[in-house]
Structure formats: C-alpha cells, structure tokens
Design a protein around this motif. Structure first.
Motif, PDB file in Angstrom:
ATOM      1  N   ARG A 276      17.808   6.600   8.606  1.00  0.00           N
ATOM      2  CA  ARG A 276      17.986   5.666   9.725  1.00  0.00           C
ATOM      3  C   ARG A 276      16.710   5.579  10.561  1.00  0.00           C
ATOM      4  NH1 ARG A 276      23.137   7.217  13.212  1.00  0.00           N
ATOM      5  NH2 ARG A 276      21.969   9.167  13.401  1.00  0.00           N
ATOM      6  N   ARG A 277      16.036   6.702  10.718  1.00  0.00           N
ATOM      7  CA  ARG A 277      14.855   6.768  11.583  1.00  0.00           C
ATOM      8  C   ARG A 277      13.552   6.561  10.815  1.00  0.00           C
ATOM      9  NH1 ARG A 277      17.199   8.882  16.177  1.00  0.00           N
ATOM     10  NH2 ARG A 277      19.134  10.014  15.774  1.00  0.00           N
ATOM     11  N   ARG A 278      13.557   6.870   9.527  1.00  0.00           N
ATOM     12  CA  ARG A 278      12.335   6.764   8.707  1.00  0.00           C
ATOM     13  C   ARG A 278      12.667   6.013   7.417  1.00  0.00           C
ATOM     14  NH1 ARG A 278      10.218  12.448   7.595  1.00  0.00           N
ATOM     15  NH2 ARG A 278       8.319  11.321   7.057  1.00  0.00           N
ATOM     16  N   PRO A 279      13.019   4.734   7.531  1.00  0.00           N
ATOM     17  CA  PRO A 279      13.504   4.007   6.349  1.00  0.00           C
ATOM     18  C   PRO A 279      12.467   3.828   5.262  1.00  0.00           C
ATOM     19  CG  PRO A 279      13.146   2.494   8.179  1.00  0.00           C
ATOM     20  CD  PRO A 279      13.017   3.884   8.741  1.00  0.00           C
ATOM     21  N   ASP A 280      11.198   3.869   5.612  1.00  0.00           N
ATOM     22  CA  ASP A 280      10.165   3.703   4.595  1.00  0.00           C
ATOM     23  C   ASP A 280      10.158   4.844   3.587  1.00  0.00           C
ATOM     24  OD1 ASP A 280       9.384   5.105   6.972  1.00  0.00           O
ATOM     25  OD2 ASP A 280       7.329   5.184   6.247  1.00  0.00           O
ATOM     26  N   THR A 281      10.557   6.054   4.020  1.00  0.00           N
ATOM     27  CA  THR A 281      10.532   7.197   3.110  1.00  0.00           C
ATOM     28  C   THR A 281      11.551   7.042   1.985  1.00  0.00           C
ATOM     29  OG1 THR A 281      12.115   8.472   4.452  1.00  0.00           O
ATOM     30  CG2 THR A 281       9.777   8.716   4.972  1.00  0.00           C
ATOM     31  N   LYS A 282      12.587   6.258   2.220  1.00  0.00           N
ATOM     32  CA  LYS A 282      13.598   6.011   1.184  1.00  0.00           C
ATOM     33  C   LYS A 282      12.974   5.344  -0.037  1.00  0.00           C
ATOM     34  CE  LYS A 282      16.762   3.177   2.626  1.00  0.00           C
ATOM     35  NZ  LYS A 282      18.031   2.618   3.177  1.00  0.00           N
ATOM     36  N   TRP A 283      12.021   4.468   0.192  1.00  0.00           N
ATOM     37  CA  TRP A 283      11.432   3.694  -0.901  1.00  0.00           C
ATOM     38  C   TRP A 283      10.209   4.373  -1.495  1.00  0.00           C
ATOM     39  CZ3 TRP A 283      15.430   1.061  -1.617  1.00  0.00           C
ATOM     40  CH2 TRP A 283      16.175   0.548  -0.547  1.00  0.00           C
ATOM     41  N   ARG A 284       9.648   5.368  -0.802  1.00  0.00           N
ATOM     42  CA  ARG A 284       8.514   6.110  -1.356  1.00  0.00           C
ATOM     43  C   ARG A 284       8.942   7.380  -2.081  1.00  0.00           C
ATOM     44  NH1 ARG A 284       6.320   5.769   3.832  1.00  0.00           N
ATOM     45  NH2 ARG A 284       6.083   8.030   3.884  1.00  0.00           N
ATOM     46  N   LEU A 285      10.201   7.760  -1.936  1.00  0.00           N
ATOM     47  CA  LEU A 285      10.695   8.985  -2.558  1.00  0.00           C
ATOM     48  C   LEU A 285      10.658   8.872  -4.079  1.00  0.00           C
ATOM     49  CD1 LEU A 285      11.966  11.730  -1.827  1.00  0.00           C
ATOM     50  CD2 LEU A 285      14.214  10.623  -1.945  1.00  0.00           C
ATOM     51  N   SER A 286      10.369   9.996  -4.744  1.00  0.00           N
ATOM     52  CA  SER A 286      10.316  10.013  -6.204  1.00  0.00           C
ATOM     53  C   SER A 286      11.001  11.261  -6.729  1.00  0.00           C
ATOM     54  CB  SER A 286       8.856   9.999  -6.685  1.00  0.00           C
ATOM     55  OG  SER A 286       8.215  11.223  -6.339  1.00  0.00           O
TER      56      SER A 286
ATOM     57  N   ARG B  12       0.809  -1.220   0.000  1.00  0.00           N
ATOM     58  CA  ARG B  12       0.000   0.000   0.000  1.00  0.00           C
ATOM     59  C   ARG B  12       0.839   1.266   0.000  1.00  0.00           C
ATOM     60  NH1 ARG B  12      -4.040  -0.977   4.922  1.00  0.00           N
ATOM     61  NH2 ARG B  12      -4.770   1.086   4.256  1.00  0.00           N
ATOM     62  N   ARG B  13       2.167   1.126   0.014  1.00  0.00           N
ATOM     63  CA  ARG B  13       3.080   2.274   0.027  1.00  0.00           C
ATOM     64  C   ARG B  13       2.673   3.260   1.120  1.00  0.00           C
ATOM     65  NH1 ARG B  13       6.558   3.056  -4.057  1.00  0.00           N
ATOM     66  NH2 ARG B  13       6.452   5.320  -3.879  1.00  0.00           N
ATOM     67  N   ARG B  14       2.497   2.740   2.312  1.00  0.00           N
ATOM     68  CA  ARG B  14       2.037   3.567   3.432  1.00  0.00           C
ATOM     69  C   ARG B  14       3.159   3.726   4.445  1.00  0.00           C
ATOM     70  NH1 ARG B  14      -1.417   0.093   7.537  1.00  0.00           N
ATOM     71  NH2 ARG B  14      -2.420   2.114   7.774  1.00  0.00           N
ATOM     72  N   PRO B  15       3.081   4.742   5.303  1.00  0.00           N
ATOM     73  CA  PRO B  15       4.106   4.933   6.329  1.00  0.00           C
ATOM     74  C   PRO B  15       4.195   3.728   7.252  1.00  0.00           C
ATOM     75  CG  PRO B  15       2.784   6.928   6.091  1.00  0.00           C
ATOM     76  CD  PRO B  15       2.113   5.861   5.273  1.00  0.00           C
ATOM     77  N   VAL B  16       5.410   3.340   7.579  1.00  0.00           N
ATOM     78  CA  VAL B  16       5.608   2.153   8.409  1.00  0.00           C
ATOM     79  C   VAL B  16       5.023   2.349   9.800  1.00  0.00           C
ATOM     80  CG1 VAL B  16       7.938   2.889   9.100  1.00  0.00           C
ATOM     81  CG2 VAL B  16       7.311   0.481   9.227  1.00  0.00           C
ATOM     82  N   ALA B  17       5.090   3.561  10.329  1.00  0.00           N
ATOM     83  CA  ALA B  17       4.529   3.805  11.666  1.00  0.00           C
ATOM     84  C   ALA B  17       3.037   3.495  11.678  1.00  0.00           C
ATOM     85  CB  ALA B  17       4.786   5.250  12.094  1.00  0.00           C
ATOM     86  N   ASP B  18       2.343   3.836  10.596  1.00  0.00           N
ATOM     87  CA  ASP B  18       0.907   3.541  10.522  1.00  0.00           C
ATOM     88  C   ASP B  18       0.668   2.036  10.452  1.00  0.00           C
ATOM     89  OD1 ASP B  18       0.569   6.255  10.478  1.00  0.00           O
ATOM     90  OD2 ASP B  18      -0.020   6.373   8.362  1.00  0.00           O
ATOM     91  N   GLY B  19       1.505   1.333   9.691  1.00  0.00           N
ATOM     92  CA  GLY B  19       1.340  -0.107   9.567  1.00  0.00           C
ATOM     93  C   GLY B  19       1.544  -0.831  10.882  1.00  0.00           C
TER      94      GLY B  19
END
Length: 428
Positions: free
Chosen positions: A315-325, A20-27
């Motif tokens: 390091r703290r928000r690794p999910d944003t690395k993969w959602r960046l465009s 779902r390409r959602r923030p990991v904290a939400d998941g």
C-alpha cells in the motif's frame, strides 16, 4: 498547475519509473527538482496519481488494454478516481495536458472490462506470485490483495514516555484522528482522496516534541507482542531505523535494557536522533558487526524483524510489487534463516524468540518457522492468540491464524499493513 498539467506530469513520471525500474519516490523527487515552477501541492498531487497508478497498475492496464504509462494513468483516473469520460476528454485536450484522447481511449472510458479479467489482474499482483498468495489466503486471496493495493492511512504510535492517546487524539482532531483498534497506543489519520494532500506529520509540533512516531499499526502490534516487561533484557537483532526498538522501550517504561543492532550500519543511522527525541534512556545501540557474545543465553526476549520482500507494505510502496523477483525472494529467505539461527544464541532458557516480517508470502513466514524448528530442537512454537488478545484486546479485528499459532495481519483482516508474527519459546 491545473489538473491537465498534473496528469501529463504523472504520465511522464510513471513512464520514467517503469522504463528504468527505479523507485517511485526517486522519480517523483527528480521530476520536482527539474520542474521548479511546481509548488509543493503540485508535487504532492502528481505523486498521488503516480502512486495510485502503480497500486492498480495491472487492473488499470487491463481496463485500458494498454500497459503504457498513458493508458494506465487514464484508466486510474476513470475507474479509481471516478472522473467521468466527458471530463477526462476535456482535461486531456487542455493546454499542457496529455493530449487529445483517441478512439480506443474514449471507448475504454465508457465500458469497464475488469469483470472479465483473471484473478491475478483483479488482485493487482504479478502473475507469478498468485499461487503463493492463494496458498496463504485461500478463497479470500483476491480480496486480500485488492486491499493491499488501496491507499494507506497515516498511522502514529503515541510515545507513552511523553504523552497519551487522548491527548494526541485531541491535538490531531482537525485531521480526523481516530484510535486504532489493534494498538492501544495507535492513532490514525485517514487517507486522503484524489489530488488531496496528506498532512506532513513530521513537521508538526506533536512529532517534533517526541509525542508520536510514524509507525503502521501492524508494526506497532508486532512490537508490543514481544510483551517486554520493565526490568527485562531484550535484543532487537534487526533494528533498522528503530521503530520497534522505540515501541519496546516505551512498553518497558524506560526500565530494563533494550539492545538494538542491525547488520547494516546505514539502516541504524536514524535511531540515535529518534531515541533522543523520544526521551528513551534504556536502549543500548550496538554497531553492525559488534561482538555480542556477552549477551548469549541472557536475553528474556529476542526480536527478529527479518529482512523480507516487503509484500505487506505494498500500500505504501507499490513500486516494489513490480520490481520483486523470485531471485530476490530467495536471497531474503537465506537472510531470514541466518537471522533466526543467529538469534537463537541469545535467548535464555525459558525466554522467547519473536519472528516478524512485513511479508504476506508463506515461504518467508510459516515455511521459515517450520524449517527453523527442524534445526532448533530446543525451541517450541507457542500461541500468538494470547499475546494478540493482551495487546489488541478481545474486541479487536482478528488476524489470519492457524489454531491461534502463527498469525498474519493484513489490510483486509486487521486494517494494518501485512505483518507476520510467530513466537518461539526456548525450553528450560
């Protein structure tokens, strides 16, 4: 929950986050809400594994020859957490576990394939970002990016309006607290390993009483490099939740005036409670969109902590690395240029504009400063080396810097998140 159940849960959460390409904290939060039997320790443990799987997503997928959540989690457990093949096989087959390993998975756990991987895989970054990162760090770019994929410590800034570093170090000694070399007011709690739960600092008395704020050492150093002095007039133009505002107010010993504002009123919302808890009295908060014309050409220092990709905080928000465009970075670049153009109006002749991002991408940093100087003939780039020496000291680790001018802090170089700082002085 036993370890087997935690692994199965991590695979479930990671699948949801990737699909779902959602923030990991939400998941992680939503999984906890739908699995009420899981205690706080279980939720933290599942979160640890999911975050680590995202930190090392590309290298783990290469090792597993499988980009699916299950393969990434299993490779993370084997090659990052150091769990042996036999133990992983037993764990997978337990009740409530992820299910028995197949032959390909068993083979993957026996032999590490990472040495044959391309540089961008070993760096754990999206392939399209590799050229920019190599441009920024040269031959060290893979090592720098690998450091950006490690777990981060908990960094605290001592609020000198209420306490001092020796006292805080003593209070937090049981957690392994240590002074941070690049910040005279920094205290660090080292990262935990594996399933181990990190301390919840915000529930501690030392936080509740306003003696410390949670703030990465790089952010602390960037704020202190404004070199705000008691009695000065300072504008924090992109204040957000107020972390740097509070650091500057303490640096000024509650004397003078700090003006704090942000384009997003929602981002400003936490600042009021933080100011109260910290005992800060010299900050005036201006609502988003407020008329600041009375401040024009009157500020000794203007801080622009610009909106950016956040690549320095992977390091703290690794999910944003993969959602960046690329499109998202282009939008940020436009916002950065607008923020710099807005900020120049408020700097008095002889005053300073301090441009900061939590990015390690040159298009958001050096390129933005160069473009601004082309538009603003009355500003001159000055050395950050002197400010760094004054804040961090001569013995502190050195950031990336070209001739002592613009600088970039990184986990590998300075033990901080990635932060860029440039100081521009207005002629006069």
């Amino acid at each position: 929950m036993r370890s087997a159940g935690r692994v199965a849960a991590a695979i479930e959460v990671l699948f949801d986050v990737l699909e779902r390409r959602r923030p990991v904290a939400d998941g992680v939060r939503d999984w906890g809400l739908s699995h009420r039997f899981a205690g706080s320790g279980d939720r933290a443990a599942v979160g640890n594994l999911v975050y680590d799987a995202l930190r090392w997503r590309r290298s783990s997928a290469w090792r597993a020859d499988d980009e699916a959540a299950r393969g990434v989690v299993l490779a993370t457990l084997r090659w990052r957490w150091g769990i042996g093949p036999a133990d992983l096989a037993r764990l997978a087959d337990e009740a409530h576990g992820p299910g028995a390993l197949n032959d390909a998975e068993r083979a993957m756990l026996e032999a590490d394939r990472l040495a044959d991987a391309p540089d961008d895989v070993r760096a754990d970054v999206p392939d399209w970002l590799a050229p920019a990162l190599e441009d920024n760090f040269g031959e060290e770019w893979v090592a720098e990016c690998a450091a950006l994929a490690a777990r981060a410590p908990i960094d605290l800034r001592v609020n000198t309006l209420k306490s001092d570093r020796p006292r805080v170090l003593s209070t937090l000694a049981r957690w392994g607290a240590e002074p941070i070399p690049v910040s005279p007011v920094g205290v660090r709690l080292p990262p935990r390993a594996g399933w181990e739960r990190a301390p919840n600092v915000t529930h501690m008395d030392v936080y509740q009483r306003g003696h410390v704020e949670v703030q990465d050492a790089g952010s602390q150093a960037a704020a202190l490099m404004v070199l705000a002095h008691p009695g000065e007039q300072v504008l924090d133009l992109c204040a957000g939740a107020g972390g740097k505002t509070l650091a500057i107010a303490a640096q000024m010993d509650n004397r003078g005036q700090v003006h704090a504002t942000d384009a997003d009123q929602g981002q400003l919302a936490p600042i009021y409670e933080r100011l109260r808890r910290a005992g800060v009295r010299n900050v005036q908060v201006h609502r988003a969109g407020a008329d600041l014309s009375a401040l024009e050409r009157r500020m000794d220092k203007v801080l622009v902590d610009a909106p950016c990709s956040g690549s320095g905080t992977w390091r703290r928000r690794p999910d944003t690395k993969w959602r960046l465009s690329e499109e998202a970075i282009a939008r940020r670049e436009a916002e950065q240029a607008a923020a710099l153009d807005d900020a120049r109006r408020y700097v008095r002749p002889g005053g300073a504009l301090v441009y900061v991002t939590c990015s390690v991408l040159p298009q958001e940093n050096e390129a933005q400063v160069a473009a601004f100087l082309d538009r603003a003939a009355d500003f001159t780039l000055t050395s950050t080396a002197d400010a760094w020496a004054e804040v961090a000291g001569e013995a502190a680790p050195k950031p990336w810097s070209a001739e002592g001018l613009m600088m970039t802090m990184t986990p590998a170089a300075t033990g901080t998140d990635g932060f860029f700082v440039a100081v521009l002085k207005r002629d006069g």
